[in-house]
Design a protein around this motif. Structure first.
Motif, PDB file in Angstrom:
ATOM      1  N   GLU A   1       3.502   5.372  13.005  1.00 51.54           N
ATOM      2  CA  GLU A   1       4.098   4.385  12.108  1.00 51.54           C
ATOM      3  C   GLU A   1       3.044   3.471  11.495  1.00 51.54           C
ATOM      4  OE1 GLU A   1       7.150   5.509  15.224  1.00 51.54           O
ATOM      5  OE2 GLU A   1       5.020   4.999  15.168  1.00 51.54           O
ATOM      6  N   PHE A   2       2.129   2.990  12.324  1.00 52.20           N
ATOM      7  CA  PHE A   2       1.077   2.112  11.817  1.00 52.20           C
ATOM      8  C   PHE A   2       0.184   2.849  10.827  1.00 52.20           C
ATOM      9  CE2 PHE A   2      -3.159   0.321  11.796  1.00 52.20           C
ATOM     10  CZ  PHE A   2      -2.937  -1.038  11.688  1.00 52.20           C
ATOM     11  N   GLN A   3      -0.215   4.051  11.175  1.00 57.38           N
ATOM     12  CA  GLN A   3      -1.104   4.822  10.307  1.00 57.38           C
ATOM     13  C   GLN A   3      -0.448   5.119   8.958  1.00 57.38           C
ATOM     14  OE1 GLN A   3      -4.309   5.653  10.734  1.00 57.38           O
ATOM     15  NE2 GLN A   3      -4.305   4.478  12.649  1.00 57.38           N
ATOM     16  N   GLU A   4       0.862   5.449   8.998  1.00 54.27           N
ATOM     17  CA  GLU A   4       1.576   5.736   7.748  1.00 54.27           C
ATOM     18  C   GLU A   4       1.659   4.492   6.865  1.00 54.27           C
ATOM     19  OE1 GLU A   4       3.869   8.351   5.203  1.00 54.27           O
ATOM     20  OE2 GLU A   4       2.742   8.779   7.048  1.00 54.27           O
ATOM     21  N   LEU A   5       2.011   3.354   7.464  1.00 58.02           N
ATOM     22  CA  LEU A   5       2.081   2.103   6.703  1.00 58.02           C
ATOM     23  C   LEU A   5       0.712   1.721   6.155  1.00 58.02           C
ATOM     24  CD1 LEU A   5       4.475  -0.035   8.939  1.00 58.02           C
ATOM     25  CD2 LEU A   5       4.943   0.794   6.632  1.00 58.02           C
ATOM     26  N   TRP A   6      -0.311   1.941   6.949  1.00 58.52           N
ATOM     27  CA  TRP A   6      -1.676   1.614   6.525  1.00 58.52           C
ATOM     28  C   TRP A   6      -2.075   2.457   5.313  1.00 58.52           C
ATOM     29  CZ3 TRP A   6      -5.192  -2.005   7.033  1.00 58.52           C
ATOM     30  CH2 TRP A   6      -6.532  -1.736   6.743  1.00 58.52           C
ATOM     31  N   GLN A   7      -1.782   3.747   5.367  1.00 59.52           N
ATOM     32  CA  GLN A   7      -2.135   4.620   4.254  1.00 59.52           C
ATOM     33  C   GLN A   7      -1.336   4.292   2.997  1.00 59.52           C
ATOM     34  OE1 GLN A   7      -4.695   6.671   4.247  1.00 59.52           O
ATOM     35  NE2 GLN A   7      -5.122   6.137   6.389  1.00 59.52           N
ATOM     36  N   GLN A   8      -0.019   4.066   3.160  1.00 55.71           N
ATOM     37  CA  GLN A   8       0.814   3.720   2.000  1.00 55.71           C
ATOM     38  C   GLN A   8       0.394   2.378   1.407  1.00 55.71           C
ATOM     39  OE1 GLN A   8       3.090   5.407   0.308  1.00 55.71           O
ATOM     40  NE2 GLN A   8       2.894   7.210   1.623  1.00 55.71           N
ATOM     41  N   GLY A   9       0.049   1.434   2.285  1.00 60.42           N
ATOM     42  CA  GLY A   9      -0.397   0.130   1.818  1.00 60.42           C
ATOM     43  C   GLY A   9      -1.660   0.232   0.987  1.00 60.42           C
TER      44      GLY A   9
ATOM     45  N   PHE B   1      12.905   6.264   8.482  1.00 62.46           N
ATOM     46  CA  PHE B   1      13.556   5.266   9.326  1.00 62.46           C
ATOM     47  C   PHE B   1      12.587   4.717  10.365  1.00 62.46           C
ATOM     48  CE2 PHE B   1      15.693   3.928  13.171  1.00 62.46           C
ATOM     49  CZ  PHE B   1      16.720   3.116  12.713  1.00 62.46           C
ATOM     50  N   LYS B   2      11.867   5.577  11.046  1.00 66.18           N
ATOM     51  CA  LYS B   2      10.944   5.124  12.095  1.00 66.18           C
ATOM     52  C   LYS B   2       9.863   4.212  11.537  1.00 66.18           C
ATOM     53  CE  LYS B   2       9.986   9.258  13.694  1.00 66.18           C
ATOM     54  NZ  LYS B   2       9.377  10.319  14.536  1.00 66.18           N
ATOM     55  N   ILE B   3       9.378   4.555  10.363  1.00 65.36           N
ATOM     56  CA  ILE B   3       8.333   3.734   9.749  1.00 65.36           C
ATOM     57  C   ILE B   3       8.870   2.353   9.365  1.00 65.36           C
ATOM     58  CG2 ILE B   3       6.804   3.533   7.750  1.00 65.36           C
ATOM     59  CD1 ILE B   3       6.637   6.637   7.814  1.00 65.36           C
ATOM     60  N   LEU B   4      10.032   2.337   8.714  1.00 68.74           N
ATOM     61  CA  LEU B   4      10.611   1.064   8.288  1.00 68.74           C
ATOM     62  C   LEU B   4      11.043   0.222   9.489  1.00 68.74           C
ATOM     63  CD1 LEU B   4      12.727   2.029   5.146  1.00 68.74           C
ATOM     64  CD2 LEU B   4      10.485   0.935   5.243  1.00 68.74           C
ATOM     65  N   ASN B   5      11.518   0.858  10.550  1.00 66.90           N
ATOM     66  CA  ASN B   5      11.926   0.120  11.740  1.00 66.90           C
ATOM     67  C   ASN B   5      10.717  -0.548  12.396  1.00 66.90           C
ATOM     68  OD1 ASN B   5      14.145  -0.587  13.564  1.00 66.90           O
ATOM     69  ND2 ASN B   5      13.020   0.616  15.076  1.00 66.90           N
ATOM     70  N   PHE B   6       9.602   0.143  12.412  1.00 70.17           N
ATOM     71  CA  PHE B   6       8.366  -0.449  12.939  1.00 70.17           C
ATOM     72  C   PHE B   6       7.927  -1.625  12.065  1.00 70.17           C
ATOM     73  CE2 PHE B   6       3.667  -0.569  12.907  1.00 70.17           C
ATOM     74  CZ  PHE B   6       3.453  -0.946  14.231  1.00 70.17           C
ATOM     75  N   LEU B   7       8.031  -1.445  10.744  1.00 67.57           N
ATOM     76  CA  LEU B   7       7.695  -2.540   9.828  1.00 67.57           C
ATOM     77  C   LEU B   7       8.600  -3.739  10.081  1.00 67.57           C
ATOM     78  CD1 LEU B   7       6.182  -3.643   7.332  1.00 67.57           C
ATOM     79  CD2 LEU B   7       7.928  -2.540   5.912  1.00 67.57           C
ATOM     80  N   GLY B   8       9.902  -3.484  10.278  1.00 66.74           N
ATOM     81  CA  GLY B   8      10.827  -4.567  10.556  1.00 66.74           C
ATOM     82  C   GLY B   8      10.486  -5.284  11.846  1.00 66.74           C
TER      83      GLY B   8
END
Length: 509
Positions: free
Chosen positions: A489-497, A303-310
C-alpha cells in the motif's frame, strides 16, 4: 482518466477546503470577540436541528448519483436528462417537507434549550437557518450531474469563491454592527448564489438538461431508484441521528454554554473531517466507474490502498489533535473555551474510529450496496442514543461521545466492511479485521510515543504551538514510514504520488 480526474478533484477539494477552513477560523475569532458564547451555542444547536430535519432527503442524492454512473460511462444523455428531471421533482418535495417540519418546531424551541439565552428574535434566527437549508434543495441538485462526470472540482471551486465572499462580508458585519441576524442573512444569500452559479454551469456543460424537463425514467428504472432510496434512507436516518444529536443532548442536559464551547471543537473536527472526506469523495465517481468496468480483484486492490491512506490521514490527524487541540483553542478562543484532556482524548478517539469508516462507506455508496447492511442503522441509533443518554447523566459531557464510540464499535466498524467485502469485493473480510487491529495498535503506540515526546516542549504561545506542530508532524509520520514503508500500500501510494506531482499521470489509467 480515472486517476487524473480523481487527482484534480483531490487537489481542488483539499486546496479550497484548507483555504476556507483557515478563513472560518478567522471568522470564528471575530465571532467570539464580538458576540457571546450563547450565540455560538445557538449557532451549533440550530445547525444540528436542521441536519436532523435533513432526514427528509432520505439519501436521494447519493442514490441518484449512483444511478448516473452507468449512463455517464455509456454516454447516454437521454437517460441522464430523465434522471435529473426525476431528481428535481424529488428535491422539490423534500424542500417543502423540510420547510413544513421546520416551521412546526418553532413552538418547541424552548424545550430544546435548557437555559434560555438572552438573545432577541431567537425564533426569527431559527427560521432564517431553516430558509437557508430549504433553498439548497430547490436548485442545489444540479451539482450531481457534474460530480457524476468526475468533475467535482468545478462545483468545489464555485462554492469556495462564494464561501470566501461570505466569510469576508460576515466579518465586516460582526465588526461594524455586532448583528447576528445580518450575519445569518449573508450566509443565506451566498448559499443561494453558490447553487445558482453551479446550476448555470451545469446547464452550459450539459445543455440537454434543458431540452425536455418533463421526461422521466421508465417505470422499471424509477422502481429500482425508489428501492435504492428506501434502503439509503435507513442509513441516512442513522447518520443524521448519530452525528447531529450530540449538541441536542448537550443543550438539554448540560446547557447552552457548554454547547457553545463544544461548537469550537466540533467546528475544527468537522472541518478536518470535511477536508479528509473530500479526499475520498474525489474518488467516489471513479470508484463507481471502476465498479462498472473493472474486475473485483482490481476493486479490491484499490480498496486496500485507499483504506491504508485513510488510516494514515485520520490517525495522524487524531494524534495531532491530541497534542495541539487545547493549545490551539487557548490561542484562538481563550482559556474559558477549553475542555479537559480526558474529553479531548475521547473526541480524538471518536474522530479516528469514525474516520476509519470513510473508505468502506465510500465503496458501499459507489457500489450501491445499501440493502445488505439495512439492519445496522437500527442498532447504531439505538446503541448511540441509549449509551449517550445514560452516560451523560453519569459522567457528563464525556458520556455523550463515549456513547458514540460504543455505538460505532458494536455496529458500524465490523458490519460496513463485511458488506463491502462480501458483496462488493468478493474477498475474505477477516483480512480487513486483522489489518484494522494492526492499525489500532499502530495508532496507540506511535501516538503515545509522539504525545510523550511532545509533552517535553514547554514553550507557550504561538511559537510553542508551531514547534509542537512541527514536532508531531515529523515524529508521527517518521514512525509511520519506518513501520509501513515496505508494504504494498505504501509503495503504491508513493509511486502514484510521484507520478501526480511530476505530472505524469496517464490519461487512460
Amino acid at each position: 482518466m480515472r486517476t487524473r480526474n480523481s487527482f484534480i478533484n483531490f487537489m481542488a477539494n483539499t486546496g479550497t477546503q484548507i483555504f476556507n477552513m483557515l478563513l472560518s477560523f478567522v471568522v470564528r475569532i471575530v465571532f467570539i470577540r464580538t458576540l457571546s458564547a450563547e450565540y455560538l451555542g445557538v449557532n451549533g444547536l440550530f445547525a444540528n436541528i436542521l441536519n436532523v430535519l435533513s432526514l427528509a432527503e432520505l439519501g436521494i442524492g447519493t442514490a441518484m448519483i449512483f444511478h448516473m454512473y452507468k449512463p455517464v460511462s455509456d454516454g447516454d444523455d437521454d437517460a441522464l436528462r430523465r434522471l435529473m428531471n426525476l431528481y428535481r421533482h424529488m428535491y422539490n418535495t423534500v424542500a417543502l417537507v423540510v420547510l413544513t417540519l421546520g416551521l412546526c418546531l418553532v413552538p418547541f424551541l424552548d424545550v430544546l434549550i435548557k437555559d434560555q439565552p438572552d438573545i432577541p428574535y431567537l425564533s426569527l434566527i431559527y427560521v432564517l437557518y431553516l430558509l437557508n437549508t430549504v433553498s439548497s434543495y430547490f436548485i442545489g441538485y444540479k451539482r450531481a450531474i457534474i460530480d457524476a462526470h468526475q468533475k467535482m472540482y468545478i462545483g468545489t471551486v464555485i462554492a469556495a469563491l462564494w464561501m470566501t465572499t461570505q466569510f469576508i462580508v460576515q466579518m465586516i458585519i460582526l465588526v461594524l454592527f455586532h448583528n447576528f441576524i445580518l450575519y445569518v442573512l449573508v450566509q443565506i444569500v451566498c448559499n443561494v448564489m453558490t447553487n445558482v452559479c453551479i446550476a448555470i454551469k451545469a446547464e452550459r456543460m450539459y445543455p440537454y438538461l434543458k431540452e425536455d424537463r418533463k421526461a422521466l425514467p421508465s417505470k422499471e428504472t424509477r422502481v429500482h431508484i425508489y428501492k435504492n432510496i428506501s434502503f439509503m434512507s435507513i442509513h441516512k436516518l442513522a447518520d443524521v441521528l448519530v452525528n447531529n444529536t450530540d449538541s441536542l443532548i448537550m443543550s438539554a442536559f448540560v446547557g447552552i454554554t457548554a454547547t457553545g464551547i463544544f461548537s469550537n471543537y466540533s467546528m475544527i473536527l468537522a472541518s478536518m473531517n470535511t477536508l479528509l472526506g473530500m479526499v475520498f469523495n474525489a474518488f467516489t465517481a471513479s470508484i463507481g466507474n471502476l465498479h462498472v468496468e473493472e474486475s473485483k480483484e482490481r476493486n479490491y486492490h484499490v480498496f486496500k490502498i485507499l483504506n491504508f491512506l485513510g488510516f494514515w490521514l485520520f490517525s495522524f490527524s487524531a494524534v495531532a489533535f491530541m497534542v495541539m487541540f487545547n493549545p490551539f483553542i487557548e490561542l484562538w478562543a481563550g482559556p474559558d473555551y477549553l475542555f479537559s484532556l480526558d474529553i479531548v482524548f475521547i473526541l480524538c478517539l471518536n474522530f479516528f474510529i469514525s474516520g476509519m469508516r470513510k473508505v468502506p462507506l465510500t465503496f458501499r455508496d459507489a457500489m450501491g450496496l445499501y440493502w445488505y447492511d439495512r439492519i445496522k442503522p437500527f442498532f447504531e441509533v439505538t446503541f448511540n442514543l441509549t449509551f449517550s443518554l445514560i452516560l451523560v447523566q453519569r459522567i457528563g459531557i464525556a458520556g455523550i461521545f463515549v456513547g458514540t464510540i460504543i455505538s460505532n464499535l458494536l455496529s458500524c466498524t465490523w458490519m460496513e466492511p463485511y458488506v463491502v467485502y462480501k458483496w462488493g469485493l468478493g474477498a475474505k473480510v477477516r483480512n480487513y479485521y486483522m489489518r484494522y487491529i494492526v492499525y489500532m495498535i499502530s495508532i496507540f503506540t506511535t501516538g503515545a510515543v509522539t504525545y510523550f515526546i511532545c509533552s517535553f516542549i514547554s514553550l507557550g504561545g504561538i511559537i510553542g504551538f508551531i514547534v509542537k506542530g512541527i514536532a508531531v508532524t515529523g515524529i508521527y509520520n517518521g514512525l509511520m514510514i519506518l513501520i509501513y514503508h515496505r508494504t504494498m500500500e505504501f509503495q503504491e501510494l508513493w509511486q502514484q504520488g510521484k507520478k501526480m506531482i511530476l505530472g505524469k499521470v496517464k490519461r487512460n489509467d
